[in-house]
Design an enzyme around this catalytic site. Sequence first.
Site, PDB file in Angstrom:
ATOM      1  N   HIS A 116      -3.494   6.968   2.698  1.00  0.00           N
ATOM      2  CA  HIS A 116      -3.863   5.697   2.072  1.00  0.00           C
ATOM      3  C   HIS A 116      -5.285   5.342   2.492  1.00  0.00           C
ATOM      4  O   HIS A 116      -5.638   5.435   3.672  1.00  0.00           O
ATOM      5  CB  HIS A 116      -2.868   4.614   2.523  1.00  0.00           C
ATOM      6  CG  HIS A 116      -3.316   3.228   2.182  1.00  0.00           C
ATOM      7  ND1 HIS A 116      -3.823   2.895   0.947  1.00  0.00           N
ATOM      8  CD2 HIS A 116      -3.354   2.087   2.928  1.00  0.00           C
ATOM      9  CE1 HIS A 116      -4.135   1.604   0.952  1.00  0.00           C
ATOM     10  NE2 HIS A 116      -3.871   1.100   2.132  1.00  0.00           N
ATOM     11  N   ASN A 126     -10.288  -0.550  -0.468  1.00  0.00           N
ATOM     12  CA  ASN A 126      -8.841  -0.351  -0.312  1.00  0.00           C
ATOM     13  C   ASN A 126      -8.124  -0.933  -1.535  1.00  0.00           C
ATOM     14  O   ASN A 126      -8.097  -2.149  -1.718  1.00  0.00           O
ATOM     15  CB  ASN A 126      -8.396  -1.039   0.988  1.00  0.00           C
ATOM     16  CG  ASN A 126      -6.894  -0.989   1.222  1.00  0.00           C
ATOM     17  OD1 ASN A 126      -6.123  -0.737   0.301  1.00  0.00           O
ATOM     18  ND2 ASN A 126      -6.493  -1.242   2.450  1.00  0.00           N
ATOM     19  N   CYS A 160       0.826  -1.220   0.000  1.00  0.00           N
ATOM     20  CA  CYS A 160       0.000   0.000   0.000  1.00  0.00           C
ATOM     21  C   CYS A 160       0.856   1.263   0.000  1.00  0.00           C
ATOM     22  O   CYS A 160       0.375   2.341  -0.330  1.00  0.00           O
ATOM     23  CB  CYS A 160      -0.939  -0.006   1.197  1.00  0.00           C
ATOM     24  SG  CYS A 160      -1.964  -1.479   1.271  1.00  0.00           S
TER      25      CYS A 160
END
Length: 337
Positions: free
Chosen positions: A262, A293, A122
């Site tokens: 994020h 996500n 990520c």
Amino acid sequence: MIVMSSTPTAPHAAILGIGSYRASIEVPNAEIVDAIDSSDEWIQQRSGIRARRFASPEETIQVMSVGAARKALEHAGVEAVDIDCVIVATVSHLMQTPAIATAIAHELGTDKAPAFDISAACAGFCHGIALASDLVRGGTAGKVLVIGVERLSDITDLTDRGTAFIFADGAGAAVVGASDRPGISPVVWGSDGEQFDLIRQREDWRDVVGSDEHPGSGVMPHLTMQGNPVFRWASFTMAKVANEALAKAGITADDLDVFVPHQANMRIIDAMARSMKLPEHVRIARDIAEQGNTSAASIPLALDAMIASGEARSGDLALLIAFGAGLAYAAQVVVVP
Ligand code: COA
């Protein structure tokens, strides 16, 4: 003594353009709850996610990347042939080698630009922006294309209660080039390998294939996550990293216009904003609600959405912070293109 010639350097680097690609299939919570004995209400409360987007079979890593990259090039007013390096951050390109970046560079028409993948989960996009900034300032490249792309639906077990509702697919891209004023602050980045196991592929390929003594599972090695410790780490440790990034940029939270963390989980986003005491005027990316996500793609997807809606304007100061498996993290302040 013979002195070698050196490359002319650029005083500063900046993001010149941003683009994104949203996967075509919207998957509301209602469509995934039965397989994990959950509910729309539970998922919204714990993660803020109302729906996520999954790629169709045709929307490969390459297709989504090229789609996002073409928009970033157009936004930057840069031709593909003028790109000197292509960096692709991904953990879901399912071929060990070669890097998908070379195929993407070729399809875009970058004229044999160096192209490679990076694996920082990520945190990958912010790693890529840091590398691109230094490549430009060091004179190694004039313009760098950074892509964050994932098809996490390929490596998510839709019967796993801890991950099935979180992960999603998409791509985002940025063109980084020289600038006459600072457009990308020094990065604050790091890793904590002691927590290597918190988010990871369940088993490696040898375990999938197996041996005579130990038969392999024969199934795709999906992502596993220990949600609780990840939540605590992200909510508290990352707020400190975000503050360090502001300090390194020589600004305070009051100077910020936009916060693009994020898009891991809405509660983590809220906890970070509280912990950093972000002033009211700072607009916060909340793309996760409808997107899920998307790991390396989440920051450019979220920033692009804020630019499109007018929440982020050209010249705004935006704090980017990305974190995830590794554990790995990176943060920097950028000027919105
Ligand atoms: N649906 C419904 N109930 C669930 C569930 C699900 N998908 N998953 C767990 N539960 C239940 C558990 O059975 C448990 O019930 P009990 O209290 O009756 O025993 C309860 O919810 C709490 O379980 P726990 O595993 O402690 O959940 P949690 O509160 O930690 O929430 C996450 C789980 C995943 C939402 C949370 O840990 C989290 O957000 N972690 C960070 C994840 C993340 O952002 N990852 C990306 C980083 S890049």
